[in-house]
Design an enzyme around this catalytic site. Structure first.
Site, PDB file in Angstrom:
ATOM      1  N   TYR A  44       0.811  -1.213   0.000  1.00  0.00           N
ATOM      2  CA  TYR A  44       0.000   0.000   0.000  1.00  0.00           C
ATOM      3  C   TYR A  44       0.847   1.267   0.000  1.00  0.00           C
ATOM      4  CZ  TYR A  44      -3.719  -3.193   1.635  1.00  0.00           C
ATOM      5  OH  TYR A  44      -4.610  -4.227   1.783  1.00  0.00           O
ATOM      6  N   HIS A 102       0.912 -11.403   1.626  1.00  0.00           N
ATOM      7  CA  HIS A 102      -0.142 -10.667   0.929  1.00  0.00           C
ATOM      8  C   HIS A 102      -0.750 -11.482  -0.209  1.00  0.00           C
ATOM      9  CE1 HIS A 102      -1.466  -6.281  -0.036  1.00  0.00           C
ATOM     10  NE2 HIS A 102      -2.438  -7.128  -0.269  1.00  0.00           N
TER      11      HIS A 102
END
Length: 272
Positions: A44, A102
């Protein structure tokens, strides 16, 4: 300890794609209404902003459940642990509460990254570990490889998508699911059913969707920059959907809408 399903942490505030002052204001609003679980990721690019924003709230560290995720580019032996240490530096903490992979390793061999994930926990960098975007088959493999509990598999989970195979795998493996794209990035609002059900409870369409997810045994991650919506998304513990309404929503999985496809994320797995 299964942190992700403790009552106070069933509702997490997601930070993607927020950065800077917008992120700081959103986290402040989330903290004010009661959020104590916060979700970020290396991918992110906002771990440092998240860390600064959480520190600015003045909340005690032991009140918080902070999740971050290692991106596949850092799955190598020479990068994994260093990347987690950098995440902790950016988040201004000594240990993350939940550390996730992730995505499944793009090259297909899950074992090396799973072992590095467990190593990060053994080194004290993470209190709990888990996975994200793993298929049912991958969940079974992860359970076989890792010697400690995996506290979650964070996946797209929303009522327009049939995730029964993953739910069954969660029961089989003991790896609970948690959701992202909980309202399918707004797609659910195209269907009147959710608002109609909500009217009977004095709740919004979004609250109905989030409550349905919780009653499926799945923790929720939500994100908004609007204080009213942030509060609304949190206020989903004071009503219970009837079995009839749960079944009506369940039927919506026939829509078959998925947000995170290979077109959106090229390394997304082939879902089972």
């Amino acid at each position: 300890m299964n942190i992700s399903f403790q009552k106070t942490h069933q509702r997490a505030f997601g930070t993607f794609p927020l950065k800077g002052e917008i992120l700081a204001q959103a986290i402040a609003a989330a903290a004010a209404v009661g959020y104590r679980a916060f979700d970020t990721a290396q991918m992110y690019g906002n771990e440092a902003d998240t860390g600064a924003a959480l520190k600015a709230t003045g909340m005690a560290r032991d009140e918080l459940c902070i999740t971050t995720k290692v991106q596949p580019e850092n799955y190598g032996d020479d990068r994994f642990i260093a990347s987690v240490e950098q995440s902790l530096t950016d988040l201004q903490i000594d240990q993350v509460d939940i550390l996730l992979l992730h995505w499944p390793a793009p090259e297909g061999d899950l074992v090396p990254s799973l072992r590095l994930l467990q190593q990060a926990q053994e080194l004290g960098l993470a209190r709990n570990i888990g996975i994200s975007n793993f298929t049912a088959a991958m969940m079974r493999q992860a359970r076989a490889v890792v010697d400690v509990p995996l506290v979650t598999n964070q996946v797209e989970f929303q009522p327009l998508l049939d995730q029964d195979i993953l739910l069954a795998a969660a029961v089989e493996t003991g790896i609970p699911l948690s959701s992202y794209c909980s309202v399918a990035r707004g797609e659910v609002f195209k269907y009147p059913l959710f608002g109609e059900i909500g009217a009977g409870y004095g709740k919004s369409a979004a609250q109905v969707v989030l409550r349905w997810i919780l009653q499926k045994g799945v923790a929720i991650n939500t994100m908004s920059t609007k204080p009213a919506n942030i509060a609304e998304n949190f206020e989903v513990m004071d009503f219970t959907l009837s079995s009839i309404d749960m079944a009506r929503i369940e039927a919506m999985k026939a829509v078959g809408f998925r947000v995170v496809t290979k077109e959106l994320v090229s390394i997304a797995p082939e879902w089972d």
